[in-house]
Scaffold this active site. Structure first.
Site, short mmCIF file in Angstrom:
data_model
loop_
_atom_site.label_atom_id
_atom_site.label_comp_id
_atom_site.label_asym_id
_atom_site.label_seq_id
_atom_site.Cartn_x
_atom_site.Cartn_y
_atom_site.Cartn_z
N ASN A 1 -2.40 69.66 39.89
CA ASN A 1 -1.59 68.91 38.94
C ASN A 1 -2.41 67.70 38.55
O ASN A 1 -2.49 66.71 39.26
CB ASN A 1 -0.27 68.50 39.61
CG ASN A 1 0.68 67.83 38.63
OD1 ASN A 1 0.29 67.46 37.53
ND2 ASN A 1 1.92 67.67 39.04
N HIS B 1 9.81 69.94 32.16
CA HIS B 1 10.33 70.21 33.51
C HIS B 1 10.70 71.68 33.67
O HIS B 1 11.50 72.03 34.56
CB HIS B 1 11.61 69.40 33.82
CG HIS B 1 11.40 67.94 34.10
ND1 HIS B 1 12.37 67.01 33.83
CD2 HIS B 1 10.36 67.26 34.62
CE1 HIS B 1 11.93 65.81 34.18
NE2 HIS B 1 10.70 65.93 34.66
N GLU C 1 7.89 72.50 42.60
CA GLU C 1 7.07 72.95 41.47
C GLU C 1 5.77 73.57 41.95
O GLU C 1 5.30 74.54 41.35
CB GLU C 1 6.79 71.76 40.54
CG GLU C 1 8.03 71.39 39.73
CD GLU C 1 7.88 70.08 38.97
OE1 GLU C 1 7.93 69.03 39.62
OE2 GLU C 1 7.73 70.13 37.75
N ARG D 1 -0.81 73.13 36.67
CA ARG D 1 0.36 72.69 35.93
C ARG D 1 -0.14 72.16 34.60
O ARG D 1 -0.95 71.23 34.55
CB ARG D 1 1.07 71.57 36.69
CG ARG D 1 2.16 70.95 35.87
CD ARG D 1 2.91 69.92 36.67
NE ARG D 1 4.06 69.48 35.90
CZ ARG D 1 4.31 68.21 35.59
NH1 ARG D 1 3.49 67.27 36.00
NH2 ARG D 1 5.37 67.90 34.90
N ARG E 1 12.09 55.24 31.23
CA ARG E 1 12.21 55.67 29.83
C ARG E 1 13.64 55.50 29.34
O ARG E 1 14.58 55.75 30.08
CB ARG E 1 11.83 57.16 29.71
CG ARG E 1 10.33 57.40 29.81
CD ARG E 1 10.02 58.89 29.83
NE ARG E 1 9.33 59.23 31.06
CZ ARG E 1 9.15 60.47 31.51
NH1 ARG E 1 9.61 61.49 30.83
NH2 ARG E 1 8.52 60.68 32.64
#
Ligand code: AMP
Length: 380
Positions: free
Chosen positions: A7, A159, A362, A70, A220
Protein backbone atom coordinates in the site's frame (compact mmCIF):
# COMPACT_ATOMS: atom_id res chain seq x y z
CA UNK A 1 0.46 -18.60 -1.79
CA UNK A 2 2.92 -16.19 -0.28
CA UNK A 3 1.82 -12.67 -1.26
CA UNK A 4 3.49 -9.34 -0.56
CA UNK A 5 0.77 -6.69 -0.16
CA UNK A 6 1.89 -3.14 -0.95
CA UNK A 7 0.00 0.00 0.00
CA UNK A 8 2.09 2.76 -1.40
CA UNK A 9 1.37 6.39 -0.48
CA UNK A 10 3.05 9.56 -1.70
CA UNK A 11 5.60 9.51 1.15
CA UNK A 12 4.95 6.16 2.82
CA UNK A 13 4.89 2.48 1.99
CA UNK A 14 2.98 -0.08 4.05
CA UNK A 15 3.59 -3.75 3.42
CA UNK A 16 2.58 -7.19 4.62
CA UNK A 17 3.65 -10.68 3.64
CA UNK A 18 0.70 -13.05 3.92
CA UNK A 19 0.17 -16.73 3.41
CA UNK A 20 -3.22 -16.90 1.69
CA UNK A 21 -3.69 -20.58 2.58
CA UNK A 22 -3.29 -20.19 6.34
CA UNK A 23 -4.13 -16.45 6.43
CA UNK A 24 -0.99 -15.92 8.49
CA UNK A 25 0.72 -12.50 8.46
CA UNK A 26 4.40 -13.43 8.16
CA UNK A 27 5.89 -9.95 8.10
CA UNK A 28 4.69 -6.37 8.06
CA UNK A 29 6.08 -2.89 8.20
CA UNK A 30 5.79 0.76 7.37
CA UNK A 31 8.40 2.94 5.68
CA UNK A 32 7.86 6.67 6.06
CA UNK A 33 9.28 9.99 4.89
CA UNK A 34 10.03 8.73 1.36
CA UNK A 35 11.57 11.55 -0.66
CA UNK A 36 11.36 13.97 2.26
CA UNK A 37 15.05 13.89 3.26
CA UNK A 38 15.91 13.69 6.95
CA UNK A 39 17.06 10.06 6.82
CA UNK A 40 14.02 8.80 4.87
CA UNK A 41 14.65 6.80 1.68
CA UNK A 42 15.27 8.96 -1.42
CA UNK A 43 12.50 7.39 -3.50
CA UNK A 44 10.11 4.44 -3.78
CA UNK A 45 12.87 2.28 -5.35
CA UNK A 46 15.10 2.77 -2.32
CA UNK A 47 12.13 2.14 -0.01
CA UNK A 48 11.48 -1.15 -1.82
CA UNK A 49 15.17 -2.09 -1.35
CA UNK A 50 14.62 -1.57 2.37
CA UNK A 51 11.52 -3.78 2.30
CA UNK A 52 13.46 -6.50 0.45
CA UNK A 53 16.38 -6.26 2.89
CA UNK A 54 13.97 -6.59 5.81
CA UNK A 55 12.35 -9.65 4.24
CA UNK A 56 15.62 -11.40 3.34
CA UNK A 57 15.39 -13.83 6.25
CA UNK A 58 11.89 -15.11 5.52
CA UNK A 59 12.33 -15.04 1.73
CA UNK A 60 15.42 -17.26 2.02
CA UNK A 61 13.14 -20.02 3.36
CA UNK A 62 10.37 -19.50 0.81
CA UNK A 63 10.22 -16.95 -2.02
CA UNK A 64 7.25 -14.72 -2.82
CA UNK A 65 4.63 -16.02 -5.26
CA UNK A 66 3.07 -12.66 -6.09
CA UNK A 67 2.69 -9.01 -5.14
CA UNK A 68 -0.71 -7.33 -4.63
CA UNK A 69 -0.93 -3.54 -4.88
CA UNK A 70 -3.66 -1.39 -3.44
CA UNK A 71 -4.42 1.08 -6.23
CA UNK A 72 -6.73 3.93 -5.30
CA UNK A 73 -8.21 4.84 -8.69
CA UNK A 74 -9.22 2.38 -11.36
CA UNK A 75 -11.30 4.90 -13.32
CA UNK A 76 -14.00 3.44 -15.55
CA UNK A 77 -11.79 0.73 -16.95
CA UNK A 78 -11.09 -1.50 -13.97
CA UNK A 79 -13.96 -3.35 -12.33
CA UNK A 80 -11.85 -6.30 -11.16
CA UNK A 81 -8.34 -6.94 -9.84
CA UNK A 82 -5.94 -7.36 -12.80
CA UNK A 83 -2.58 -8.92 -13.52
CA UNK A 84 -0.18 -6.05 -14.13
CA UNK A 85 1.84 -5.62 -17.32
CA UNK A 86 3.36 -2.50 -18.88
CA UNK A 87 0.14 -1.54 -20.61
CA UNK A 88 -1.85 -1.83 -17.34
CA UNK A 89 0.74 0.28 -15.51
CA UNK A 90 0.44 2.97 -18.19
CA UNK A 91 -3.37 2.87 -17.89
CA UNK A 92 -3.10 3.39 -14.13
CA UNK A 93 -0.67 6.23 -14.79
CA UNK A 94 -3.17 7.86 -17.16
CA UNK A 95 -5.59 8.03 -14.20
CA UNK A 96 -3.12 10.13 -12.17
CA UNK A 97 -5.03 13.41 -12.70
CA UNK A 98 -8.09 11.84 -11.05
CA UNK A 99 -6.16 10.86 -7.89
CA UNK A 100 -3.08 13.10 -7.83
CA UNK A 101 -2.17 12.24 -4.23
CA UNK A 102 -2.45 8.48 -4.61
CA UNK A 103 -2.11 6.96 -8.07
CA UNK A 104 1.36 8.33 -8.85
CA UNK A 105 2.65 6.62 -5.69
CA UNK A 106 0.91 3.37 -6.65
CA UNK A 107 2.63 3.48 -10.05
CA UNK A 108 6.00 4.12 -8.38
CA UNK A 109 5.42 1.10 -6.15
CA UNK A 110 4.61 -1.13 -9.15
CA UNK A 111 7.67 0.06 -11.09
CA UNK A 112 9.94 -0.43 -8.07
CA UNK A 113 8.80 -4.07 -7.78
CA UNK A 114 9.16 -4.62 -11.55
CA UNK A 115 12.74 -3.35 -11.35
CA UNK A 116 13.55 -5.46 -8.32
CA UNK A 117 11.74 -8.74 -9.14
CA UNK A 118 10.86 -8.65 -12.88
CA UNK A 119 9.54 -12.21 -12.97
CA UNK A 120 7.17 -11.86 -10.02
CA UNK A 121 3.46 -11.61 -10.95
CA UNK A 122 1.89 -8.37 -9.71
CA UNK A 123 -1.81 -7.69 -9.30
CA UNK A 124 -3.56 -4.32 -8.94
CA UNK A 125 -6.58 -4.23 -6.62
CA UNK A 126 -8.59 -1.03 -7.07
CA UNK A 127 -10.39 0.98 -4.40
CA UNK A 128 -12.98 2.05 -6.96
CA UNK A 129 -13.65 -1.39 -8.53
CA UNK A 130 -16.51 -2.54 -6.27
CA UNK A 131 -18.45 0.60 -7.22
CA UNK A 132 -18.34 -0.06 -10.97
CA UNK A 133 -21.88 -1.51 -10.63
CA UNK A 134 -23.38 1.87 -9.67
CA UNK A 135 -26.30 2.66 -11.99
CA UNK A 136 -25.82 5.76 -14.12
CA UNK A 137 -28.49 7.65 -12.19
CA UNK A 138 -26.33 7.21 -9.07
CA UNK A 139 -22.97 8.12 -10.62
CA UNK A 140 -23.96 11.10 -12.80
CA UNK A 141 -23.69 14.65 -11.52
CA UNK A 142 -26.29 17.08 -12.83
CA UNK A 143 -23.76 19.07 -14.86
CA UNK A 144 -23.14 19.38 -18.63
CA UNK A 145 -22.10 16.11 -20.26
CA UNK A 146 -18.93 17.75 -21.59
CA UNK A 147 -17.46 17.69 -18.06
CA UNK A 148 -17.84 13.95 -18.00
CA UNK A 149 -16.53 13.43 -21.53
CA UNK A 150 -13.64 15.87 -21.25
CA UNK A 151 -12.50 15.33 -17.67
CA UNK A 152 -14.16 12.14 -16.46
CA UNK A 153 -16.16 14.11 -13.90
CA UNK A 154 -18.57 11.61 -12.37
CA UNK A 155 -18.94 9.76 -9.09
CA UNK A 156 -16.49 6.86 -8.67
CA UNK A 157 -16.59 5.90 -4.97
CA UNK A 158 -13.71 4.58 -2.84
CA UNK A 159 -12.99 2.13 0.03
CA UNK A 160 -14.38 -0.54 -2.32
CA UNK A 161 -12.04 -3.31 -1.18
CA UNK A 162 -13.17 -2.77 2.40
CA UNK A 163 -16.88 -2.49 1.57
CA UNK A 164 -16.82 -5.67 -0.53
CA UNK A 165 -14.89 -7.67 2.07
CA UNK A 166 -17.11 -6.53 4.94
CA UNK A 167 -20.30 -7.11 2.93
CA UNK A 168 -19.18 -10.69 2.21
CA UNK A 169 -18.39 -11.42 5.86
CA UNK A 170 -21.72 -9.92 6.96
CA UNK A 171 -23.67 -12.07 4.49
CA UNK A 172 -21.78 -15.12 5.74
CA UNK A 173 -22.53 -14.29 9.39
CA UNK A 174 -26.25 -13.96 8.61
CA UNK A 175 -26.34 -17.05 6.36
CA UNK A 176 -27.61 -15.05 3.36
CA UNK A 177 -26.14 -15.83 -0.09
CA UNK A 178 -24.23 -12.75 -1.36
CA UNK A 179 -26.36 -12.41 -4.55
CA UNK A 180 -29.44 -12.07 -2.31
CA UNK A 181 -27.91 -9.69 0.20
CA UNK A 182 -29.10 -6.10 0.66
CA UNK A 183 -27.21 -4.03 3.20
CA UNK A 184 -25.91 -0.62 4.19
CA UNK A 185 -22.19 -0.73 5.00
CA UNK A 186 -20.62 2.11 7.02
CA UNK A 187 -16.82 2.34 6.78
CA UNK A 188 -16.04 4.76 9.60
CA UNK A 189 -12.31 5.37 9.87
CA UNK A 190 -10.30 8.50 9.33
CA UNK A 191 -11.91 8.40 5.90
CA UNK A 192 -15.66 7.72 6.06
CA UNK A 193 -17.92 6.26 3.41
CA UNK A 194 -21.27 4.54 3.22
CA UNK A 195 -22.21 1.97 0.58
CA UNK A 196 -25.63 0.74 -0.48
CA UNK A 197 -25.38 -2.95 -1.39
CA UNK A 198 -28.21 -4.51 -3.38
CA UNK A 199 -27.97 -8.14 -4.44
CA UNK A 200 -24.35 -8.18 -3.27
CA UNK A 201 -23.39 -5.28 -5.58
CA UNK A 202 -22.67 -1.64 -4.82
CA UNK A 203 -25.57 0.51 -6.06
CA UNK A 204 -24.61 3.76 -4.34
CA UNK A 205 -21.77 5.10 -2.26
CA UNK A 206 -21.14 8.38 -0.49
CA UNK A 207 -17.70 9.30 -1.85
CA UNK A 208 -17.79 10.70 -5.35
CA UNK A 209 -15.36 12.14 -7.89
CA UNK A 210 -12.84 12.22 -5.04
CA UNK A 211 -12.89 10.91 -1.46
CA UNK A 212 -14.05 14.34 -0.26
CA UNK A 213 -17.76 13.94 -1.00
CA UNK A 214 -20.27 12.56 1.46
CA UNK A 215 -19.98 12.18 5.21
CA UNK A 216 -18.03 14.17 7.80
CA UNK A 217 -14.57 12.60 8.20
CA UNK A 218 -11.50 12.97 10.40
CA UNK A 219 -10.12 15.97 8.52
CA UNK A 220 -12.47 16.22 5.48
CA UNK A 221 -15.65 18.28 5.30
CA UNK A 222 -17.80 15.89 3.30
CA UNK A 223 -20.81 17.43 1.50
CA UNK A 224 -21.16 21.18 1.38
CA UNK A 225 -22.71 23.74 -0.92
CA UNK A 226 -20.30 23.92 -3.91
CA UNK A 227 -20.85 27.68 -3.99
CA UNK A 228 -18.74 27.93 -0.85
CA UNK A 229 -15.69 27.02 -2.95
CA UNK A 230 -16.50 29.72 -5.50
CA UNK A 231 -17.12 32.22 -2.70
CA UNK A 232 -13.77 31.40 -1.07
CA UNK A 233 -11.99 31.69 -4.40
CA UNK A 234 -13.50 35.16 -4.83
CA UNK A 235 -12.23 36.01 -1.34
CA UNK A 236 -8.75 35.33 -2.70
CA UNK A 237 -8.04 31.75 -1.58
CA UNK A 238 -6.10 29.69 -4.11
CA UNK A 239 -7.16 26.24 -5.33
CA UNK A 240 -4.40 24.67 -3.20
CA UNK A 241 -5.53 26.57 -0.11
CA UNK A 242 -9.13 25.43 -0.58
CA UNK A 243 -7.89 21.88 -1.16
CA UNK A 244 -5.98 21.92 2.15
CA UNK A 245 -8.86 23.60 3.95
CA UNK A 246 -11.42 20.97 2.96
CA UNK A 247 -9.23 17.84 2.90
CA UNK A 248 -6.92 18.42 5.86
CA UNK A 249 -8.33 21.11 8.13
CA UNK A 250 -12.05 20.31 8.19
CA UNK A 251 -14.23 17.48 9.53
CA UNK A 252 -13.87 16.38 13.14
CA UNK A 253 -10.56 18.21 13.39
CA UNK A 254 -12.29 21.52 12.63
CA UNK A 255 -15.35 20.83 14.75
CA UNK A 256 -13.75 19.29 17.84
CA UNK A 257 -10.11 20.34 17.62
CA UNK A 258 -8.85 16.83 16.86
CA UNK A 259 -9.76 13.78 14.78
CA UNK A 260 -9.44 11.05 17.39
CA UNK A 261 -12.90 9.68 18.11
CA UNK A 262 -11.85 8.37 21.53
CA UNK A 263 -10.75 11.82 22.66
CA UNK A 264 -13.89 13.44 21.23
CA UNK A 265 -16.24 11.03 23.04
CA UNK A 266 -14.32 11.55 26.31
CA UNK A 267 -14.42 15.33 25.89
CA UNK A 268 -18.15 15.25 25.13
CA UNK A 269 -18.78 13.12 28.23
CA UNK A 270 -16.80 15.66 30.26
CA UNK A 271 -19.11 18.43 29.01
CA UNK A 272 -17.12 19.94 26.12
CA UNK A 273 -19.72 21.66 23.92
CA UNK A 274 -17.59 21.56 20.75
CA UNK A 275 -17.05 17.82 21.07
CA UNK A 276 -20.79 17.31 21.71
CA UNK A 277 -21.71 19.31 18.62
CA UNK A 278 -19.11 17.45 16.52
CA UNK A 279 -20.69 14.13 17.52
CA UNK A 280 -24.19 15.47 16.83
CA UNK A 281 -23.31 16.76 13.36
CA UNK A 282 -21.43 13.61 12.40
CA UNK A 283 -24.00 11.13 13.67
CA UNK A 284 -26.95 13.17 12.34
CA UNK A 285 -25.55 13.34 8.83
CA UNK A 286 -24.62 9.66 8.87
CA UNK A 287 -28.11 8.68 10.05
CA UNK A 288 -29.70 10.69 7.22
CA UNK A 289 -27.49 8.92 4.66
CA UNK A 290 -28.29 5.51 6.17
CA UNK A 291 -32.01 6.28 5.85
CA UNK A 292 -31.47 7.18 2.20
CA UNK A 293 -29.49 4.04 1.48
CA UNK A 294 -32.11 1.87 3.20
CA UNK A 295 -34.39 3.16 0.44
CA UNK A 296 -31.69 2.75 -2.25
CA UNK A 297 -31.28 -0.98 -1.52
CA UNK A 298 -35.03 -1.59 -1.36
CA UNK A 299 -34.93 -2.36 2.37
CA UNK A 300 -31.69 -3.38 4.03
CA UNK A 301 -31.25 -6.78 5.67
CA UNK A 302 -28.39 -5.41 7.77
CA UNK A 303 -26.60 -2.24 8.83
CA UNK A 304 -22.89 -3.00 9.08
CA UNK A 305 -20.26 -0.96 10.92
CA UNK A 306 -16.55 -1.29 10.14
CA UNK A 307 -13.11 0.42 10.35
CA UNK A 308 -11.47 2.26 13.29
CA UNK A 309 -14.55 4.07 14.61
CA UNK A 310 -17.16 1.59 13.35
CA UNK A 311 -15.38 -1.36 14.97
CA UNK A 312 -14.23 0.27 18.19
CA UNK A 313 -16.50 3.11 19.20
CA UNK A 314 -19.57 1.68 20.93
CA UNK A 315 -20.49 5.26 21.89
CA UNK A 316 -20.55 6.48 18.29
CA UNK A 317 -22.50 3.41 17.08
CA UNK A 318 -25.08 4.12 19.80
CA UNK A 319 -25.39 7.78 18.75
CA UNK A 320 -26.05 6.76 15.15
CA UNK A 321 -28.49 3.92 15.85
CA UNK A 322 -30.39 6.10 18.36
CA UNK A 323 -31.19 8.41 15.45
CA UNK A 324 -32.50 5.48 13.37
CA UNK A 325 -35.58 4.73 15.45
CA UNK A 326 -37.75 5.43 12.38
CA UNK A 327 -36.18 2.34 10.74
CA UNK A 328 -37.01 0.23 13.82
CA UNK A 329 -33.38 -0.43 14.73
CA UNK A 330 -32.60 -1.38 18.34
CA UNK A 331 -29.11 -1.73 19.67
CA UNK A 332 -28.35 -4.33 22.36
CA UNK A 333 -26.55 -2.18 24.95
CA UNK A 334 -24.53 -5.11 26.33
CA UNK A 335 -23.57 -6.65 22.97
CA UNK A 336 -22.64 -3.19 21.67
CA UNK A 337 -20.11 -2.71 24.49
CA UNK A 338 -18.42 -6.09 24.01
CA UNK A 339 -14.96 -5.86 22.49
CA UNK A 340 -14.09 -8.51 19.93
CA UNK A 341 -12.14 -8.95 16.72
CA UNK A 342 -14.86 -11.13 15.19
CA UNK A 343 -17.91 -10.26 13.12
CA UNK A 344 -20.89 -9.94 15.48
CA UNK A 345 -24.49 -8.81 15.90
CA UNK A 346 -24.95 -5.81 18.22
CA UNK A 347 -28.74 -5.33 17.91
CA UNK A 348 -31.59 -6.97 19.86
CA UNK A 349 -33.85 -9.65 18.32
CA UNK A 350 -36.60 -6.98 18.21
CA UNK A 351 -34.56 -4.79 15.85
CA UNK A 352 -36.24 -4.47 12.42
CA UNK A 353 -33.01 -5.82 10.90
CA UNK A 354 -29.69 -6.67 12.50
CA UNK A 355 -26.92 -4.17 13.18
CA UNK A 356 -23.50 -5.79 12.79
CA UNK A 357 -19.90 -4.98 13.56
CA UNK A 358 -17.56 -6.60 11.02
CA UNK A 359 -13.81 -5.88 11.23
CA UNK A 360 -12.36 -4.92 7.89
CA UNK A 361 -9.05 -6.29 6.61
CA UNK A 362 -8.05 -4.67 3.33
CA UNK A 363 -4.65 -6.40 3.27
CA UNK A 364 -6.28 -9.81 3.56
CA UNK A 365 -8.76 -8.93 0.81
CA UNK A 366 -5.91 -7.74 -1.45
CA UNK A 367 -3.83 -10.86 -0.75
CA UNK A 368 -6.78 -13.15 -1.51
CA UNK A 369 -7.70 -11.25 -4.69
CA UNK A 370 -4.06 -11.39 -5.81
CA UNK A 371 -3.83 -15.14 -5.25
CA UNK A 372 -7.12 -15.66 -7.13
CA UNK A 373 -5.94 -13.65 -10.15
CA UNK A 374 -2.55 -15.38 -10.29
CA UNK A 375 -4.02 -18.88 -9.88
CA UNK A 376 -6.76 -18.10 -12.43
CA UNK A 377 -4.16 -16.94 -14.95
CA UNK A 378 -1.99 -20.02 -14.43
CA UNK A 379 -4.95 -22.30 -15.04
CA UNK A 380 -5.82 -20.68 -18.36
P1 AMP B 1 -8.93 3.89 10.57
O1 AMP B 1 -8.79 4.95 9.52
O2 AMP B 1 -9.83 2.77 10.16
O3 AMP B 1 -7.62 3.42 11.12
O4 AMP B 1 -9.68 4.60 11.80
C1 AMP B 1 -9.15 5.69 12.49
C2 AMP B 1 -10.21 6.23 13.46
O5 AMP B 1 -10.60 5.20 14.36
C3 AMP B 1 -9.74 7.41 14.33
O6 AMP B 1 -10.74 8.42 14.33
C4 AMP B 1 -9.62 6.79 15.71
O7 AMP B 1 -9.89 7.73 16.68
C5 AMP B 1 -10.71 5.74 15.66
N1 AMP B 1 -10.51 4.70 16.69
C6 AMP B 1 -9.54 3.77 16.74
N2 AMP B 1 -9.66 3.04 17.88
C7 AMP B 1 -10.72 3.54 18.56
C8 AMP B 1 -11.36 3.23 19.80
N3 AMP B 1 -10.93 2.25 20.59
N4 AMP B 1 -12.43 3.98 20.16
C9 AMP B 1 -12.87 4.97 19.37
N5 AMP B 1 -12.32 5.31 18.21
C10 AMP B 1 -11.27 4.60 17.79
Amino acid sequence: MRVLVINSGSSSLKYQVRDTTTDEIQASGLIERIGEGGGGPANHGVAMDQVAAGLEGILAQKPLDAVGHRVVHGGERFSEPVLINNEITRSIERLNPLAPLHNPANVLGIRAITAKWPALPQVAVFDTAFHRTLPEYAWRYAVPDSLYRQYGIRRYGFHGTSHEFVMGRAAELLGIPVPDFNAVVAHLGNGVSLTAVRGGASVDTSMGFTPLEGLVMGTRSGDLDPSILIFLQRQGLSADEIDTLLNRDSGLKALAGNNDMRAIVEAAEAGDAHARLALDITSYRLAKYIGGYHVAVGGAQALVFTAGIGENSAAFRALVVDRLGALGLKLDAVANLERSGSPRVVSTPESAFPVLVVPTDEERAIAEATAAVVLGTEQR
